[in-house]
Scaffold this motif. Sequence first.
Motif, PDB file in Angstrom:
ATOM      1  N   LEU A   1       0.831  -1.209   0.000  1.00 39.01           N
ATOM      2  CA  LEU A   1       0.000   0.000   0.000  1.00 39.01           C
ATOM      3  C   LEU A   1       0.864   1.256   0.000  1.00 39.01           C
ATOM      4  O   LEU A   1       2.027   1.245   0.412  1.00 39.01           O
ATOM      5  CB  LEU A   1      -0.932   0.000   1.210  1.00 39.01           C
ATOM      6  CG  LEU A   1      -2.302  -0.674   0.990  1.00 39.01           C
ATOM      7  CD1 LEU A   1      -2.149  -2.120   0.574  1.00 39.01           C
ATOM      8  CD2 LEU A   1      -3.148  -0.572   2.252  1.00 39.01           C
ATOM      9  N   GLU A   2       0.273   2.349  -0.448  1.00 36.79           N
ATOM     10  CA  GLU A   2       0.909   3.658  -0.427  1.00 36.79           C
ATOM     11  C   GLU A   2       0.566   4.374   0.880  1.00 36.79           C
ATOM     12  O   GLU A   2      -0.365   3.983   1.604  1.00 36.79           O
ATOM     13  CB  GLU A   2       0.437   4.502  -1.614  1.00 36.79           C
ATOM     14  CG  GLU A   2       0.706   3.884  -2.967  1.00 36.79           C
ATOM     15  CD  GLU A   2       2.180   3.851  -3.328  1.00 36.79           C
ATOM     16  OE1 GLU A   2       2.960   4.613  -2.716  1.00 36.79           O
ATOM     17  OE2 GLU A   2       2.550   3.056  -4.216  1.00 36.79           O
ATOM     18  N   GLY A   3       1.294   5.454   1.156  1.00 34.91           N
ATOM     19  CA  GLY A   3       1.015   6.242   2.348  1.00 34.91           C
ATOM     20  C   GLY A   3      -0.400   6.792   2.363  1.00 34.91           C
ATOM     21  O   GLY A   3      -1.046   6.852   3.417  1.00 34.91           O
ATOM     22  N   SER A   4      -0.907   7.165   1.196  1.00 35.81           N
ATOM     23  CA  SER A   4      -2.273   7.694   1.115  1.00 35.81           C
ATOM     24  C   SER A   4      -3.296   6.616   1.463  1.00 35.81           C
ATOM     25  O   SER A   4      -4.346   6.906   2.047  1.00 35.81           O
ATOM     26  CB  SER A   4      -2.550   8.245  -0.289  1.00 35.81           C
ATOM     27  OG  SER A   4      -2.336   7.239  -1.278  1.00 35.81           O
ATOM     28  N   ASP A   5      -2.987   5.369   1.128  1.00 41.22           N
ATOM     29  CA  ASP A   5      -3.881   4.264   1.482  1.00 41.22           C
ATOM     30  C   ASP A   5      -3.944   4.089   3.001  1.00 41.22           C
ATOM     31  O   ASP A   5      -5.017   3.846   3.563  1.00 41.22           O
ATOM     32  CB  ASP A   5      -3.400   2.960   0.847  1.00 41.22           C
ATOM     33  CG  ASP A   5      -3.375   3.014  -0.671  1.00 41.22           C
ATOM     34  OD1 ASP A   5      -4.234   3.698  -1.254  1.00 41.22           O
ATOM     35  OD2 ASP A   5      -2.493   2.377  -1.269  1.00 41.22           O
ATOM     36  N   ILE A   6      -2.796   4.208   3.652  1.00 46.46           N
ATOM     37  CA  ILE A   6      -2.750   4.088   5.113  1.00 46.46           C
ATOM     38  C   ILE A   6      -3.597   5.185   5.755  1.00 46.46           C
ATOM     39  O   ILE A   6      -4.329   4.939   6.729  1.00 46.46           O
ATOM     40  CB  ILE A   6      -1.300   4.156   5.616  1.00 46.46           C
ATOM     41  CG1 ILE A   6      -0.452   3.033   5.001  1.00 46.46           C
ATOM     42  CG2 ILE A   6      -1.248   4.090   7.138  1.00 46.46           C
ATOM     43  CD1 ILE A   6      -0.949   1.640   5.299  1.00 46.46           C
ATOM     44  N   SER A   7      -3.513   6.387   5.210  1.00 46.88           N
ATOM     45  CA  SER A   7      -4.330   7.495   5.737  1.00 46.88           C
ATOM     46  C   SER A   7      -5.815   7.174   5.614  1.00 46.88           C
ATOM     47  O   SER A   7      -6.603   7.465   6.528  1.00 46.88           O
ATOM     48  CB  SER A   7      -4.002   8.797   4.990  1.00 46.88           C
ATOM     49  OG  SER A   7      -2.659   9.189   5.237  1.00 46.88           O
ATOM     50  N   GLU A   8      -6.207   6.568   4.496  1.00 50.19           N
ATOM     51  CA  GLU A   8      -7.616   6.204   4.304  1.00 50.19           C
ATOM     52  C   GLU A   8      -8.051   5.135   5.313  1.00 50.19           C
ATOM     53  O   GLU A   8      -9.161   5.204   5.863  1.00 50.19           O
ATOM     54  CB  GLU A   8      -7.839   5.702   2.875  1.00 50.19           C
ATOM     55  CG  GLU A   8      -7.707   6.794   1.821  1.00 50.19           C
ATOM     56  CD  GLU A   8      -7.823   6.237   0.407  1.00 50.19           C
ATOM     57  OE1 GLU A   8      -8.130   5.026   0.259  1.00 50.19           O
ATOM     58  OE2 GLU A   8      -7.598   7.008  -0.557  1.00 50.19           O
ATOM     59  N   ILE A   9      -7.202   4.176   5.563  1.00 53.39           N
ATOM     60  CA  ILE A   9      -7.530   3.115   6.522  1.00 53.39           C
ATOM     61  C   ILE A   9      -7.670   3.685   7.929  1.00 53.39           C
ATOM     62  O   ILE A   9      -8.609   3.346   8.673  1.00 53.39           O
ATOM     63  CB  ILE A   9      -6.453   2.009   6.479  1.00 53.39           C
ATOM     64  CG1 ILE A   9      -6.552   1.244   5.157  1.00 53.39           C
ATOM     65  CG2 ILE A   9      -6.598   1.045   7.662  1.00 53.39           C
ATOM     66  CD1 ILE A   9      -5.384   0.320   4.887  1.00 53.39           C
ATOM     67  N   LEU A  10      -6.780   4.584   8.308  1.00 57.36           N
ATOM     68  CA  LEU A  10      -6.857   5.187   9.643  1.00 57.36           C
ATOM     69  C   LEU A  10      -8.082   6.094   9.769  1.00 57.36           C
ATOM     70  O   LEU A  10      -8.656   6.213  10.860  1.00 57.36           O
ATOM     71  CB  LEU A  10      -5.565   5.946   9.941  1.00 57.36           C
ATOM     72  CG  LEU A  10      -4.324   5.052  10.118  1.00 57.36           C
ATOM     73  CD1 LEU A  10      -3.060   5.888  10.234  1.00 57.36           C
ATOM     74  CD2 LEU A  10      -4.479   4.133  11.327  1.00 57.36           C
ATOM     75  N   ALA A  11      -8.493   6.707   8.670  1.00 55.52           N
ATOM     76  CA  ALA A  11      -9.726   7.505   8.700  1.00 55.52           C
ATOM     77  C   ALA A  11     -10.930   6.602   8.944  1.00 55.52           C
ATOM     78  O   ALA A  11     -11.875   6.972   9.664  1.00 55.52           O
ATOM     79  CB  ALA A  11      -9.887   8.268   7.391  1.00 55.52           C
ATOM     80  N   LEU A  12     -10.915   5.394   8.380  1.00 51.04           N
ATOM     81  CA  LEU A  12     -11.985   4.424   8.629  1.00 51.04           C
ATOM     82  C   LEU A  12     -11.959   3.949  10.079  1.00 51.04           C
ATOM     83  O   LEU A  12     -13.015   3.695  10.675  1.00 51.04           O
ATOM     84  CB  LEU A  12     -11.847   3.230   7.681  1.00 51.04           C
ATOM     85  CG  LEU A  12     -12.145   3.507   6.197  1.00 51.04           C
ATOM     86  CD1 LEU A  12     -11.705   2.329   5.332  1.00 51.04           C
ATOM     87  CD2 LEU A  12     -13.636   3.776   5.995  1.00 51.04           C
ATOM     88  N   CYS A  13     -10.765   3.837  10.648  1.00 51.12           N
ATOM     89  CA  CYS A  13     -10.661   3.495  12.078  1.00 51.12           C
ATOM     90  C   CYS A  13     -11.357   4.551  12.919  1.00 51.12           C
ATOM     91  O   CYS A  13     -12.072   4.240  13.891  1.00 51.12           O
ATOM     92  CB  CYS A  13      -9.191   3.398  12.490  1.00 51.12           C
ATOM     93  SG  CYS A  13      -8.297   1.978  11.848  1.00 51.12           S
ATOM     94  N   GLU A  14     -11.149   5.809  12.553  1.00 50.26           N
ATOM     95  CA  GLU A  14     -11.730   6.911  13.321  1.00 50.26           C
ATOM     96  C   GLU A  14     -13.257   6.891  13.235  1.00 50.26           C
ATOM     97  O   GLU A  14     -13.951   7.153  14.222  1.00 50.26           O
ATOM     98  CB  GLU A  14     -11.180   8.240  12.801  1.00 50.26           C
ATOM     99  CG  GLU A  14     -11.439   9.408  13.720  1.00 50.26           C
ATOM    100  CD  GLU A  14     -10.521  10.579  13.417  1.00 50.26           C
ATOM    101  OE1 GLU A  14     -10.482  11.507  14.246  1.00 50.26           O
ATOM    102  OE2 GLU A  14      -9.845  10.578  12.372  1.00 50.26           O
ATOM    103  N   LYS A  15     -13.792   6.544  12.068  1.00 50.87           N
ATOM    104  CA  LYS A  15     -15.245   6.458  11.919  1.00 50.87           C
ATOM    105  C   LYS A  15     -15.807   5.273  12.702  1.00 50.87           C
ATOM    106  O   LYS A  15     -16.872   5.359  13.310  1.00 50.87           O
ATOM    107  CB  LYS A  15     -15.616   6.317  10.439  1.00 50.87           C
ATOM    108  CG  LYS A  15     -15.417   7.589   9.617  1.00 50.87           C
ATOM    109  CD  LYS A  15     -15.731   7.347   8.152  1.00 50.87           C
ATOM    110  CE  LYS A  15     -17.223   7.085   7.949  1.00 50.87           C
ATOM    111  NZ  LYS A  15     -17.563   6.965   6.510  1.00 50.87           N
TER     112      LYS A  15
END
Length: 506
Positions: free
Chosen positions: A132-146
């Motif tokens: 995965l790319e760094g931007s993908d990790i950011s998306e996954i962590l945003a889903l964690c927050e939701k």
Amino acid sequence: MIDWKHFKSGTDIRGVAVDGVAGEPLDLTDEVVVTMARAFAVWLADKTGKAVMDLHISVGRDSRISGPRLRDAVCRGLTQSGITVYDCGLASTPAMFMSTLDLPCDGAIQLTASHHPFHRNGLKFFRPTGGLEGSDISEILALCEKGEFENAPGGEMVIADYMPRYAKRLRDLICEGVNADKYDKPLEGFKIVVDAGNGAGGFYATDVLLLLGADIQGSQFLEPDGHFPNHIPNPEDADAMHSVCAATVNAKADLGVIFDTDVDRAGCVGSDGREINRNRLVALAAAIALENAPAGSVVVTDSVTSDGLKTFIERDLKGKHCRFKRGYKNVINEAIRLCEAGQYAPLAIETSGHAALKENYFLDDGAYLITRIIIKAAQLRKEGKTLEDLIAALAEPAEGKELRFNIKEADFRGYGMKVLAELEAFANDNGWTVADDSAEGVRISFGAEDGDGWALLRLSVHDPVMPMNIESNREGGCRIIVEKLRDFMLSFDALDCSKMTAYLEA
């Protein structure tokens, strides 16, 4: 309130997984890891167009003591979502990518923190298309927050004994590449020492080399032990390299091999105990990758490689050297971009030992790199030559040094860019040559009277730090180069120059 963003570390998730280390409270709790696994599943379902419950995901871990706990949390989170999970147990990071192709799976999770201390751990993610790319990790962590996840029936965990299958692939490559008279024992007569640093790489000695006829006596620290009691499993660590060099000489081995914890990086040692690491490893990998490549094929490296390496690649190997930004994913992505643009780039490699070959999915795989090196060593032996002969033309610097300047300014990025702009002007005013192929920072060449070498000042991607790498072709040259730059660096009030000052006063 959990600060999910702080878990992001480039293209990985990292955190503290073992309690009790002063100043580093446990943050990779079971609850947090369950959430991360479920978020990855939601993200992966969106990317594949599948329902979450229809996904198949493999899970592996390196030898860290927190690995079993994190594995249980990941598997629990995935099965709660109705997913079929393949538990691959102790595994290398590159093997977990390969599991997406071989099992096959929609995705994979490796629990690793590379060479970081024993109390840290993390999650690294793969799809069949790569990491995965760094931007993908950011998306996954945003889903964690939701935190919006649905439970589903049907989730199950399947024990997948995958590492033997991965090891067989490496054995088959060696058999085919060496093509010895005794086809299934191509390494008879070779003595190879493996240092796994108590990480996940011990399999390479026992399940690859030994079965091919190699003598592995003298190998050390093959047993997984997440406390890492002998040395840090890291080819860049001086103590680790000293240990494997000594073991190679003591065993009178033809070759020494060292892996990092999760086997995505490697280094090696010649029969004389001399390191084949950093620029020498890049040169060796380049010689192998360019052997049958068209003239002008590109080798992509990070920015701190030596002038001698560039000459070796372009003059002796008839290739082209592209220096790019530090960070193994940056280097790999640039090689992929060049290939897509019509330029053949068979190798992307960092001086840290991350090496990715186009022929191997541009996967940074230390075991695959060593496999290619061993094949070449066996081929050279038939000609009465050694690996050292392959890189004999490489001109190496007499000395090297790295200094780090902390930035004491809130807007560290803006301040760092100001320093770099003024450094380029300062270099031009002094008649020094500024490299026109630096993808990051300012690289300056210094003539014989000014230190006979080069210096690269760059800005860290994530941290308020400006590293400076210096190399010289003569003893004492690095000090001369730093002295030439001292007053310039000291003119910036928000730069911490204490390490430079200490170096010059030593």
